[in-house]
Scaffold this active site. Structure first.
Site, mmCIF file in Angstrom:
data_model
loop_
_atom_site.group_PDB
_atom_site.id
_atom_site.type_symbol
_atom_site.label_atom_id
_atom_site.label_comp_id
_atom_site.label_asym_id
_atom_site.label_seq_id
_atom_site.Cartn_x
_atom_site.Cartn_y
_atom_site.Cartn_z
ATOM 1 N N GLU A 159 53.631 60.552 19.895
ATOM 2 C CA GLU A 159 52.332 61.259 19.860
ATOM 3 C C GLU A 159 52.119 62.340 20.920
ATOM 4 O OE1 GLU A 159 53.189 57.936 19.995
ATOM 5 O OE2 GLU A 159 51.917 56.585 18.894
ATOM 6 N N CYS B 188 49.465 56.316 24.598
ATOM 7 C CA CYS B 188 49.240 57.737 23.796
ATOM 8 C C CYS B 188 47.925 57.691 23.172
ATOM 9 C CB CYS B 188 50.215 57.491 22.632
ATOM 10 S SG CYS B 188 51.981 57.714 23.115
HETATM 11 ZN ZN LIG Z 1 53.009 55.877 23.202
#
Ligand SMILES: [Zn+2]
Length: 154
Positions: free
Chosen positions: A56, A82
């Protein structure tokens, strides 16, 4: 859910690629509101030596400001780092395939967090829809393959 499935399958394919390169098998795709793919990311932690090189974050780095308002498709539930980064980026939606509990049961690893993606987003003041898990067993294939590969080369 049609486009969602398509984009999730692309994220899963990127996860497969990450796994073949020796990284944990995670992939992510950022898609703009009009359906344009803004950026793709693969987990690069093992090959780059950068511990934060999750799929990500790799995709966010490639997208820059274009991440704002996009939907992120992740092959696995985004971790708290993330998830928070996606909040900072101003994405509109987060859609993931495999749940953390399910992929962790296969690939293991530490650390683990008892804080899911939806909980991180809910703890912020951002309005981001979180959807997942999706695609059932299909989402777990790269993780099973990754474990087999690691065991074969061990
Ligand atoms: Zn992550």
């Amino acid at each position: 859910m049609n486009h969602d499935s398509e984009n999730l399958r692309r994220a899963i394919a990127l996860g497969e690629e990450a796994g073949r390169r020796g990284n944990r098998p995670f992939g992510a795709v950022l898609v703009a509101a009009d359906g344009t793919v803004v950026a793709e990311g693969r987990n690069e932690v093992a090959t780059s030596g950068v511990v934060t090189a999750h799929a990500e974050l790799t995709a966010l780095g490639a997208a820059g400001p274009a991440a704002a308002g996009a939907t992120v498709y992740a092959s696995g539930e985004p971790c708290p780092m993330c998830s928070a980064a996606l909040v900072w980026a101003g994405v509109a939606r987060i859609v993931f395939a495999a749940a953390e509990a399910d992929f962790s049961a296969i690939i293991g690893g530490h650390p683990r967090f008892a804080l899911g993606c939806a909980a991180v987003v809910a703890a912020s003041d951002a309005e981001i829809a979180v959807s997942g898990p999706h695609l059932g067993d299909e989402a777990l294939v790269p993780f099973r393959r990754y474990v087999e590969t690691v065991e074969e080369t061990a």
